[in-house]
Design a protein around this motif. Structure first.
Motif, short mmCIF file in Angstrom:
data_model
loop_
_atom_site.label_atom_id
_atom_site.label_comp_id
_atom_site.label_asym_id
_atom_site.label_seq_id
_atom_site.Cartn_x
_atom_site.Cartn_y
_atom_site.Cartn_z
N SER A 64 0.80 -1.30 -0.03
CA SER A 64 -0.04 0.55 0.09
C SER A 64 0.83 1.42 0.16
N VAL A 65 2.21 1.30 0.96
CA VAL A 65 2.35 2.63 0.57
C VAL A 65 4.21 2.28 0.09
N ALA A 66 4.14 1.13 -0.75
CA ALA A 66 4.76 0.81 -2.06
C ALA A 66 5.45 2.62 -3.29
N PRO A 67 4.04 2.97 -3.72
CA PRO A 67 4.26 3.49 -4.24
C PRO A 67 4.28 5.31 -4.04
N TYR A 68 4.50 5.33 -2.80
CA TYR A 68 5.32 6.08 -2.35
C TYR A 68 6.85 6.09 -2.03
N GLY A 69 7.32 5.19 -2.36
CA GLY A 69 9.33 4.98 -2.17
C GLY A 69 9.53 4.08 -1.19
N THR A 70 10.61 4.54 -1.14
CA THR A 70 11.09 3.99 1.01
C THR A 70 10.89 5.29 1.93
N ILE A 71 10.16 6.78 1.13
CA ILE A 71 10.13 7.63 2.02
C ILE A 71 9.01 7.48 3.19
N SER A 72 8.36 6.62 2.99
CA SER A 72 6.96 5.75 3.43
C SER A 72 7.49 5.46 5.37
N LEU A 73 8.58 4.92 5.06
CA LEU A 73 9.29 4.31 5.74
C LEU A 73 9.40 5.48 7.48
N LEU A 74 9.37 6.43 6.64
CA LEU A 74 9.80 8.24 7.63
C LEU A 74 8.20 7.97 8.37
N ALA A 75 7.19 8.02 7.42
CA ALA A 75 5.94 8.04 7.76
C ALA A 75 5.59 7.02 9.08
N PHE A 76 6.41 5.47 8.91
CA PHE A 76 5.80 4.88 10.02
C PHE A 76 6.69 5.67 11.99
N GLY A 77 8.23 5.96 11.21
CA GLY A 77 8.80 6.39 12.57
C GLY A 77 7.41 7.80 12.84
N VAL A 78 7.60 8.32 12.16
CA VAL A 78 6.42 9.81 13.14
C VAL A 78 5.22 9.22 13.53
N LEU A 79 4.28 8.14 12.70
CA LEU A 79 3.21 7.47 13.14
C LEU A 79 3.80 6.69 14.30
N THR A 80 4.47 6.07 14.92
CA THR A 80 5.44 5.41 15.66
C THR A 80 5.34 6.50 17.47
N VAL A 81 6.31 7.26 17.17
CA VAL A 81 6.35 8.53 18.31
C VAL A 81 5.00 8.68 18.67
N GLY A 82 4.34 9.25 17.24
CA GLY A 82 2.93 9.89 17.91
C GLY A 82 2.04 8.49 18.98
#
Length: 476
Positions: A64-82
């Motif tokens: 689902s997040v692959a179309p955005y590239g590996t930058i989507s891993l940063l979203a994981f980090g932000v979401l995890t902190v929140g």
């Protein structure tokens, strides 16, 4: 089944911290608790949080997040902190108010009946609509193991079975609920850890693809991929909602919430990184079963689809088991305060049985409607609405914590922790607002309509409560 009146008396004593005497014929332990109403400790409370966060989404998230590239891993980090900030706030609130109901209890204590009702109403909607969605997802994986050949009848039967089997484990009592939750959580982790850890040994950087694949700005790509991941983090409040059934809740709820959220987030991140590194980016973007593709890439053959299907079913059944309990706990707490119909206070063997049955019945009707009338678009809209409805209790709960801290109600907050608690509360509130934005305009619009429908229910229940108290209604 216990007599309803007896169950209510036992429940009331538990909430007041007393040690009730079990009904005759019921075995009791050294603490005076029924063998069916035995409270669960830190391991099962943690399993409840993890089981509710990790449902079926993990099996689709990498693609689902692959179309955005590996930058989507940063979203994981932000979401995890929140999510961890939110988990810490729930832990502090549970320490202050260790009662069944979670966000409902905190919102009502801080802002009164109406805010408490909105928290309970929106969370209740989230729970049973999510159950319908999880059952539909489970059927998709069942079709891999036992082809349904497009039969509407058998598809409905399979979906209903996925909902009612976890309900039966709940109705059997907290003892059986805990066993199912713990076992399903352990079983689901075996294949997920195989991908998460095993994939690192087969990791190939050439499979990662571009850092930004969508052409959006970095901030836009992170926000867009985060919007897809938002629903996967709902469930951090699970232990606090069931605080009344957790042993030593002031200590265990906070620990279970933070531990369960952290472990779930770590597994999400490891699985996504492993899949990104084992499946070529071009193939991953179009994949319908990314974890199956990863297993096939690691070990060869085509057995990955079957293995992942089994893992997905176990995972979803565990999530349904936990969410079925949560769908009954919040209305139970609200009903005790006269804000939901009194029938929701009926308990047996430590479980709010009426709430379980009503939630599963509503989810079943929604499922049948979806399959019978082919209303996939409507159903998907309702599922998106749950992203919004889940954030309403989050916002109210974090606002309640801010209220408790700013109003001087710091009776259980040490001065050294005050600044830290305040920072966490504001971070969790901001995270919750971000969740609302990620739900999208259509979901927020539909969600507000759901909330307004609840206002009518509140008006009826509040009027009934006032009449029962003998207080005359104000003159027009």
């Amino acid at each position: 089944m216990h007599d309803t009146g007896t169950s209510l008396q036992v429940s009331a004593k538990l909430d007041q911290g007393e040690a009730p005497q079990p009904p005759s014929g019921d075995t009791q332990n050294a603490r005076g608790e029924s063998r069916h109403t035995r409270r669960f400790g830190l391991p099962i409370a943690t399993a409840l949080v993890m089981g509710n966060i990790i449902g079926g989404g993990i099996f689709l998230l990498p693609a689902s997040v692959a179309p955005y590239g590996t930058i989507s891993l940063l979203a994981f980090g932000v979401l995890t902190v929140g999510a961890i900030a939110l988990a810490l706030v729930f832990g502090r609130l549970a320490h202050r108010h260790p009662k069944t109901g979670g966000p409902y209890v905190y919102a009502r204590e801080a802002f009164g009946d109406f805010a408490g009702f909105l928290a309970a109403w929106s969370y209740w909607i989230t729970a049973w609509v999510s159950n319908a969605a999880l059952a539909v997802a489970a059927v998709g994986y069942l079709d891999v193991l036992f082809p349904l050949n497009g039969s509407t009848l058998w598809t409905i039967v399979a979906a209903l079975a996925c909902q009612w089997l976890p309900a039966l484990s709940n109705l059997a009592g907290t003892r059986w609920f805990g066993a199912v939750q713990l076992v399903s959580t352990i079983l689901k982790f075996a294949p997920l850890l195989l991908v998460a850890i095993g994939g690192l040994f087969f990791f190939d950087a050439d499979n990662l693809g571009p850092f930004q694949a969508s052409g959006d700005s970095a901030l836009g790509a992170v926000s867009a991929s985060a919007a897809i991941l938002l629903f996967s983090y709902i469930g951090v409040e699970s232990a606090s909602v069931s605080a009344g059934e957790v042993r030593d809740p002031q200590r265990n709820v906070g620990r279970a919430t933070v531990l369960g959220t952290t472990l779930a987030a770590l597994l999400y991140l490891l699985c996504t990184v492993a899949v990104f590194g084992t499946v070529a980016h071009g193939k991953l973007v179009d994949s319908d079963a990314p974890l199956s593709d990863a297993v096939n890439a690691m070990f060869g053959g085509t057995w990955g689809g079957t293995a992942v299907a089994i893992a997905a079913i176990v995972s979803i059944v565990g999530a349904l088991n936990g969410w079925t309990l949560l769908s009954a706990q919040t209305p139970y707490a609200a009903a005790k305060d006269g804000l939901f119909p009194a029938a929701f206070t009926r308990r047996s063997r430590g479980i709010p049985t009426f709430g379980v049955v009503v939630a599963v019945a509503l989810a079943s009707l929604l499922t049948v409607y979806n399959y019978t009338f082919g209303s996939a678009g409507v159903f998907e809209t309702l599922v998106l609405v749950t992203t919004f409805t889940a954030t309403v209790p989050y916002l109210l709960a974090t606002a309640a914590q801010i209220y408790f801290l700013l109003s001087g109600r710091r009776d259980r907050v040490r001065p050294a922790r005050l600044v830290r608690d305040m920072v966490l509360a504001f971070a969790a509130f901001g995270f919750s607002m971000w969740l609302v934005g990620g739900a999208g305009y259509a979901a927020v619009y539909q969600g507000v309509l759901f909330l307004f429908a609840g206002v009518l229910v509140y008006a009826c229940m509040a009027a009934r409560k006032k009449r029962a108290a003998g207080t005359p209604a104000p003159r027009a």
